[in-house]
Design an enzyme around this catalytic site. Sequence first.
Site, PDB file in Angstrom:
ATOM      1  NE  ARG A  92       3.221   2.000  -7.103  1.00 21.95           N
ATOM      2  CZ  ARG A  92       2.792   3.194  -6.717  1.00 21.95           C
ATOM      3  NH1 ARG A  92       1.907   3.864  -7.438  1.00 21.95           N
ATOM      4  NH2 ARG A  92       3.222   3.734  -5.604  1.00 21.95           N
ATOM      5  CG  ASP A 148       2.210   0.992  -3.870  1.00 25.88           C
ATOM      6  OD1 ASP A 148       2.517   1.405  -2.740  1.00 25.88           O
ATOM      7  OD2 ASP A 148       2.976   0.362  -4.608  1.00 25.88           O
ATOM      8  N   GLY A 191       5.124   2.859   1.584  1.00 26.17           N
ATOM      9  CA  GLY A 191       5.314   4.259   1.218  1.00 26.17           C
ATOM     10  C   GLY A 191       3.920   4.824   1.025  1.00 26.17           C
ATOM     11  CG  HIS A 192       1.113   4.446   3.514  1.00 28.81           C
ATOM     12  ND1 HIS A 192       0.424   3.990   4.601  1.00 28.81           N
ATOM     13  CD2 HIS A 192       1.432   3.349   2.791  1.00 28.81           C
ATOM     14  CE1 HIS A 192       0.337   2.667   4.550  1.00 28.81           C
ATOM     15  NE2 HIS A 192       0.957   2.253   3.467  1.00 28.81           N
ATOM     16  CE  LYS A 219      -1.720   0.521   2.016  1.00 31.45           C
ATOM     17  NZ  LYS A 219      -1.426   0.209   0.609  1.00 31.45           N
ATOM     18  CB  THR A 238      10.871  -2.799  -0.319  1.00 33.09           C
ATOM     19  OG1 THR A 238      10.773  -3.340   1.003  1.00 33.09           O
ATOM     20  CG2 THR A 238       9.495  -2.753  -0.962  1.00 33.09           C
ATOM     21  CD  GLN A 263       3.387  -3.747   3.634  1.00 30.84           C
ATOM     22  OE1 GLN A 263       3.028  -4.141   4.735  1.00 30.84           O
ATOM     23  NE2 GLN A 263       4.196  -2.716   3.489  1.00 30.84           N
ATOM     24  N   GLY A 321      -7.923  12.227  -7.837  1.00 26.61           N
ATOM     25  CA  GLY A 321      -6.618  12.875  -7.902  1.00 26.61           C
ATOM     26  C   GLY A 321      -5.903  12.687  -6.586  1.00 26.61           C
TER      27      GLY A 321
HETATM   28  P1  GDP Z   1      -0.473   3.708  -0.450  1.00 24.57           P
HETATM   29  O1  GDP Z   1       0.795   2.932  -0.272  1.00 24.57           O
HETATM   30  O2  GDP Z   1      -1.677   2.833  -0.492  1.00 24.57           O
HETATM   31  O3  GDP Z   1      -0.621   4.824   0.555  1.00 24.57           O
HETATM   32  O4  GDP Z   1      -0.380   4.389  -1.887  1.00 24.57           O
HETATM   33  P2  GDP Z   1       0.915   5.123  -2.508  1.00 24.57           P
HETATM   34  O5  GDP Z   1       1.045   6.447  -1.870  1.00 24.57           O
HETATM   35  O6  GDP Z   1       2.093   4.241  -2.495  1.00 24.57           O
HETATM   36  O7  GDP Z   1       0.488   5.216  -4.024  1.00 24.57           O
HETATM   37  C1  GDP Z   1      -0.649   5.873  -4.429  1.00 24.57           C
HETATM   38  C2  GDP Z   1      -0.231   6.961  -5.423  1.00 24.57           C
HETATM   39  O8  GDP Z   1      -1.360   7.446  -6.101  1.00 24.57           O
HETATM   40  C3  GDP Z   1       0.383   8.166  -4.742  1.00 24.57           C
HETATM   41  O9  GDP Z   1       1.320   8.749  -5.595  1.00 24.57           O
HETATM   42  C4  GDP Z   1      -0.821   9.097  -4.542  1.00 24.57           C
HETATM   43  O10 GDP Z   1      -0.453  10.455  -4.459  1.00 24.57           O
HETATM   44  C5  GDP Z   1      -1.589   8.824  -5.795  1.00 24.57           C
HETATM   45  N1  GDP Z   1      -3.054   8.930  -5.692  1.00 24.57           N
HETATM   46  C6  GDP Z   1      -3.860   8.619  -4.657  1.00 24.57           C
HETATM   47  N2  GDP Z   1      -5.151   8.766  -5.020  1.00 24.57           N
HETATM   48  C7  GDP Z   1      -5.152   9.164  -6.307  1.00 24.57           C
HETATM   49  C8  GDP Z   1      -6.190   9.457  -7.253  1.00 24.57           C
HETATM   50  O11 GDP Z   1      -7.380   9.345  -6.982  1.00 24.57           O
HETATM   51  N3  GDP Z   1      -5.792   9.837  -8.508  1.00 24.57           N
HETATM   52  C9  GDP Z   1      -4.482   9.940  -8.854  1.00 24.57           C
HETATM   53  N4  GDP Z   1      -4.190  10.307 -10.093  1.00 24.57           N
HETATM   54  N5  GDP Z   1      -3.482   9.683  -7.987  1.00 24.57           N
HETATM   55  C10 GDP Z   1      -3.822   9.280  -6.739  1.00 24.57           C
HETATM   56  P1  IMO Z   2       2.301   0.113   0.708  1.00 22.69           P
HETATM   57  O1  IMO Z   2       1.945   0.110   2.183  1.00 22.69           O
HETATM   58  C1  IMO Z   2       3.376  -2.240  -2.782  1.00 22.69           C
HETATM   59  C2  IMO Z   2       5.877  -5.778  -2.129  1.00 22.69           C
HETATM   60  C3  IMO Z   2       7.285  -5.747  -2.673  1.00 22.69           C
HETATM   61  C4  IMO Z   2       7.495  -7.212  -2.945  1.00 22.69           C
HETATM   62  C5  IMO Z   2       6.781  -7.874  -1.776  1.00 22.69           C
HETATM   63  C6  IMO Z   2       7.675  -8.216  -0.600  1.00 22.69           C
HETATM   64  O2  IMO Z   2       2.988   1.328   0.241  1.00 22.69           O
HETATM   65  O3  IMO Z   2       1.119  -0.290  -0.109  1.00 22.69           O
HETATM   66  P2  IMO Z   2       8.985  -6.872   1.271  1.00 22.69           P
HETATM   67  O4  IMO Z   2       9.804  -5.617   1.197  1.00 22.69           O
HETATM   68  O5  IMO Z   2       7.825  -6.780   2.176  1.00 22.69           O
HETATM   69  O6  IMO Z   2       9.848  -8.057   1.522  1.00 22.69           O
HETATM   70  O7  IMO Z   2       8.420  -7.060  -0.228  1.00 22.69           O
HETATM   71  O8  IMO Z   2       5.797  -6.953  -1.346  1.00 22.69           O
HETATM   72  N1  IMO Z   2       5.531  -4.646  -1.231  1.00 22.69           N
HETATM   73  C7  IMO Z   2       4.741  -3.634  -1.586  1.00 22.69           C
HETATM   74  N2  IMO Z   2       4.145  -3.355  -2.761  1.00 22.69           N
HETATM   75  N3  IMO Z   2       3.162  -1.460  -1.718  1.00 22.69           N
HETATM   76  C8  IMO Z   2       3.720  -1.757  -0.517  1.00 22.69           C
HETATM   77  O9  IMO Z   2       3.417  -1.056   0.600  1.00 22.69           O
HETATM   78  C9  IMO Z   2       4.591  -2.858  -0.423  1.00 22.69           C
HETATM   79  N4  IMO Z   2       5.330  -3.396   0.573  1.00 22.69           N
HETATM   80  C10 IMO Z   2       5.888  -4.495   0.063  1.00 22.69           C
HETATM   81  O10 IMO Z   2       7.362  -4.972  -3.836  1.00 22.69           O
HETATM   82  O11 IMO Z   2       6.840  -7.590  -4.123  1.00 22.69           O
HETATM   83 MG    MG Z   3       2.661   2.736  -1.182  1.00 25.59          MG
END
Ligand code: GDP
Ligand code: IMO
Ligand code: MG
Length: 423
Positions: A305, A13, A40-41, A16, A129, A224, A414
């Site tokens: 988180r 998270d 979840g991207h 990416k 998850t 991840q 942001g």
């Molecule tokens: P990923 O799994 O690495 O793609 O990241 P996620 O989408 O799960 O989580 C990142 C969260 O932070 C999302 O809700 C994005 O919209 C948000 N986000 C990404 N970059 C920024 C930033 O620079 N500032 C803020 N405030 N939010 C951000």
């Molecule tokens: P993105 O790509 C954050 C965490 C789960 C748990 C552990 C194992 O959005 O960054 P699993 O479902 O793989 O058996 O879970 O890994 N986890 C993540 N945490 N971002 C993710 O993906 C994750 N994918 C799995 O919360 O602790």
């Molecule tokens: Mg994510």
Amino acid sequence: MAVDLLLGLQWGDEGKGKIVDVLTKNYDIIARFQGGPNAGHTLEFDGIKHVLRTIPSGIFHEKSINLIGNGVVIDPVVFAKELEGLDPFNIDYRKTLMISRKAHLILPTHRLLDAASEASKGKAKIGSTLKGIGPTYMDKTGRNGIRVGDVEMEGWKQKYRALADKHEAMIDFYNVDIQYNLTEMEAEFFESIDVLKSLTFIDSEEYLRQAIKDGKSVLAEGAQGSLLDIDFGTYPFVTSSNTTAAGACTGLGIAPGKIQEVFGIFKAYTTRVGSGPFPTELFDKVGEDMAKIGNELGAVTGRPRRCGWLDLVALKYTCEVNGVTQLMMMKGDVLSGFKKIKVCTAYKYKGETISHLPFNIESENVTPIYTEMKGWKEDLTKMRDVSQFPQELNDYIDFLEKELEIPIKIVSVGPDRTQTIPR
Ligand code: GDP
Ligand code: IMO
Ligand code: MG
């Protein structure tokens, strides 16, 4: 032309999805190489927020090919819903989205096994998850899995039945209270297989080999984070794939020598969702504020988180494991208004000060040692150029670059595409 990698350096998270979307204009092919719908991207542009699960984050750019590689595990049910989510945006995914025949399928019983395994662990649960990731990779390495290419073959349903029956016996063995209706789940699964079959299946390693030979550029999108890597993460509180750079080679069939830049993404602080050690975790108002301002809720599960200060011991380790060449710092805006910002630069471990990640980082073993820096008050979200940055933010970035010895090339202020500042 070569392949660049983009990887999360913490516990996932990091942002990416956002950065892949921003960088896609520079690439012909965006490829996912591991993980599955546990990811979840999030992408935001034109006032709309999109959350992608298995589909690469380049899908909104019509000129690029988006490839789901052999290292990914696909749940056809989640995937079909994800495609439905794209429908209002007129994405021509039948032309631009391709799936490796060697990618493994998540079966309904894999999801059930995940739930049964977690329920049986009680307090020691991983915090999965529950998308069936672990059981699917277990069947892959156990050489029992069903792959995307199988569904084009005669007789695959018998193979499916035998595996699902075995899974049911395993679920019984766990002896936990899991309610399910497999008939309904299977009806949904087979309907979704038909949706999956309407897309293009390819021998993706061959496709990529030819594309690279033809001078096409590839960006491999990690899912991840490195601290969730099956080998190098905080085992057993990890996911079941190699989330680190080497995973891109096995998950796409790309030779190591073809990899050029390795973009490492990190948040200006640290978060983790699910169980497992987290040395710099905050349990006070500061941590609560980070979670609130950063809107730190899981994109997939909605779980809160856990938040804490940046951990440079862990970050150095993941930079090294991945061979990161450029860094990107996300969510700098979230730290605006914090009077002091702390960075963990070493651990106290068994009475000694160490600066490497030890085998066991449970909190009873390690105490973080912090360097304290002055915070900044300014709102960063409207800034579009480094010249607008407050001095304290520049000091923070300079300090991190010096410690990590890798340049920070992008600062994100942001969630929107436009809130991305090159340095
Ligand atoms: P990923 O799994 O690495 O793609 O990241 P996620 O989408 O799960 O989580 C990142 C969260 O932070 C999302 O809700 C994005 O919209 C948000 N986000 C990404 N970059 C920024 C930033 O620079 N500032 C803020 N405030 N939010 C951000
Ligand atoms: P993105 O790509 C954050 C965490 C789960 C748990 C552990 C194992 O959005 O960054 P699993 O479902 O793989 O058996 O879970 O890994 N986890 C993540 N945490 N971002 C993710 O993906 C994750 N994918 C799995 O919360 O602790
Ligand atoms: Mg994510």
